[in-house]
Write a protein that holds these residues in place. Structure first.
Motif, short mmCIF file in Angstrom:
data_model
loop_
_atom_site.label_atom_id
_atom_site.label_comp_id
_atom_site.label_asym_id
_atom_site.label_seq_id
_atom_site.Cartn_x
_atom_site.Cartn_y
_atom_site.Cartn_z
N HIS A 109 0.81 -1.22 0.00
CA HIS A 109 0.00 0.00 0.00
C HIS A 109 0.85 1.28 0.00
O HIS A 109 0.30 2.38 0.14
CB HIS A 109 -0.95 0.01 1.19
N LEU A 110 2.16 1.14 -0.17
CA LEU A 110 3.06 2.29 -0.19
C LEU A 110 3.60 2.50 -1.59
O LEU A 110 4.23 1.60 -2.17
CB LEU A 110 4.23 2.08 0.79
N PHE A 111 3.39 3.69 -2.15
CA PHE A 111 3.80 3.98 -3.52
C PHE A 111 4.66 5.25 -3.56
O PHE A 111 4.29 6.28 -3.01
CB PHE A 111 2.59 4.17 -4.43
N ASP A 112 5.80 5.15 -4.22
CA ASP A 112 6.72 6.28 -4.36
C ASP A 112 6.35 7.01 -5.65
O ASP A 112 6.54 6.49 -6.75
CB ASP A 112 8.16 5.78 -4.43
N SER A 113 5.83 8.23 -5.51
CA SER A 113 5.42 9.00 -6.68
C SER A 113 6.55 9.82 -7.26
O SER A 113 6.37 10.53 -8.25
CB SER A 113 4.26 9.93 -6.30
N PRO A 143 4.46 -0.64 -6.21
CA PRO A 143 4.63 -0.25 -4.80
C PRO A 143 6.08 -0.30 -4.38
O PRO A 143 6.92 -0.91 -5.05
CB PRO A 143 3.79 -1.29 -4.05
N LEU A 144 6.36 0.34 -3.27
CA LEU A 144 7.72 0.37 -2.71
C LEU A 144 8.03 -1.01 -2.13
O LEU A 144 7.49 -1.39 -1.09
CB LEU A 144 7.81 1.45 -1.63
N HIS A 157 18.82 4.47 -0.25
CA HIS A 157 18.44 5.45 -1.27
C HIS A 157 16.97 5.83 -1.21
O HIS A 157 16.45 6.47 -2.13
CB HIS A 157 18.79 4.90 -2.66
N ASN A 158 16.29 5.43 -0.14
CA ASN A 158 14.90 5.83 0.05
C ASN A 158 14.75 6.37 1.47
O ASN A 158 15.05 5.66 2.43
CB ASN A 158 13.96 4.64 -0.18
#
Length: 352
Positions: free
Chosen positions: A206-210, A240-241, A257-258
């Motif tokens: 449920h985690l997305f890097d835009s 998703p991440l 890197h995140n």
């Protein structure tokens, strides 16, 4: 020696200021073995885009996605030493290792329970009682799993026939200050997330890097099941991440890197350095591809580690887990010794 019961381990840990929990895939398998076991994912995966990859699993004698990704990446590194003109094969292996990560994500999303009601309420209530030993007593929960089971459990209502459990649910996400009515919430950054108590160390469905921000999809904002939101995003090639790299070093590099992943990693490291704290591990095999996490325990200062063992302690797999846990203790500096205790994971009754 016989394993401790989970109840005895919790009682034994009462002398510590805080107890923290590290969850592995066994947490999800214990709830839905037919979905989250690697064998189940392998059976459901669509390898039509890179059919050779399925043969790699067979040749390696495994259904472990991460092990196969690691094998492809390592083969691409060493092939030039044996096949000087193998540039085409090297490129194909590299492309397929990336494709396999996407297949893993698609398979998890495609086979994940669609909505929480597909899981019996009693399972969620049992899991909330399990988590209360950590999140209701000042501790933190760190998970290496990608699925939504932990998040769903934290959002679930308590058993109406018992006193409510006050679980700390802060995961570092909140309203977008530029769009407070958005259909999602965003990570609040290192300072805003300093008080987070739940950490998805390897990302989640449920985690997305835009690009400009890390979004967390929620049901309450959009009224659409999270799994459906994730599937829609994946269909549009927005993934998703996830940290599904093959080796520990590669995982660590992606984490560094995140900002969100690195903050969770630092929180884990910081708690491992506090002598008055203790850690529990549930559902993790202590495999080398997660050494970026495990070595933080070996280098830490917390005094006691409780490791869950499922099944016969004398089995080959469990003996390897127990040996690895003891190795972590042996790596400690003399001034900060680590005592390792093993408990019977089944007695935790995580899902009832």
């Amino acid at each position: 020696m016989p394993l401790m019961t989970f109840e005895a381990a919790i009682a034994d840990s009462a002398t510590f200021a805080k107890r923290h929990l590290l969850l592995g895939n066994g947490f999800s398998i214990a709830c839905c073995a037919d979905i989250f076991h690697y064998g189940s994912l392998f059976a459901q995966a669509d390898f039509s885009s890179c059919p050779e990859v399925k043969s790699v699993f067979t040749l390696l004698g495994t259904e472990d996605f991460e092990a196969t990704i690691r094998a492809l990446e390592n083969a691409a590194l060493i092939l030039p030493a044996y096949v000087p003109d193998g540039a085409g094969a090297i490129t194909k292996m590299q492309v397929h290792s990336i494709a396999l990560k996407e297949i893993l994500i698609q398979t998890i999303a495609g086979n994940h329970p669609a909505v929480p009601p597909e899981i019996d309420d009693t399972k969620f209530w049992a899991c909330r009682a399990f988590l209360s030993h950590f999140l209701a007593t000042g501790g933190q929960v760190f998970t290496l799993n990608y699925d939504l089971l932990l998040y769903w459990t934290l959002m679930h209502d308590d058993n109406p026939f018992r006193d409510p459990i006050n679980l700390a649910k802060n995961d570092g996400f909140g309203n977008d200050e530029d769009d407070p009515d958005a259909e999602y919430v965003v990570w609040q950054g290192e300072v805003g997330a300093h008080d987070a108590r739940v950490h998805f160390l390897h990302g989640a469905l449920h985690l997305f890097d835009s690009g400009s921000e890390l979004k967390k999809y929620t049901w309450v904002r959009k009224g659409v099941p999270l799994v459906e939101q994730a599937r829609e995003a994946i269909d549009k090639n927005a993934y998703p991440l996830f940290v599904a790299e093959g080796t520990s070093a590669q995982k660590k590099a992606k984490i560094r890197h995140n900002a969100y992943l690195y903050q969770g990693f630092k929180q884990f490291t910081a708690n491992a350095r506090i002598g008055s704290h203790c850690f529990f591990i549930f559902g993790h095999s202590l495999a080398a591809n997660d050494d970026h996490i495990l070595t933080r325990m070996a280098r830490g200062k917390f005094r006691k580690l409780y490791v869950g063992i499922y099944g016969d302690p004398a089995s080959v797999d469990n003996q390897r887990i127990m040996n690895r846990a003891n190795e972590l203790a042996e790596q400690r500096q003399e001034k900060s010794p680590l005592d390792v205790q093993f408990y019977d994971a089944a007695t935790a009754q995580v899902w009832g």
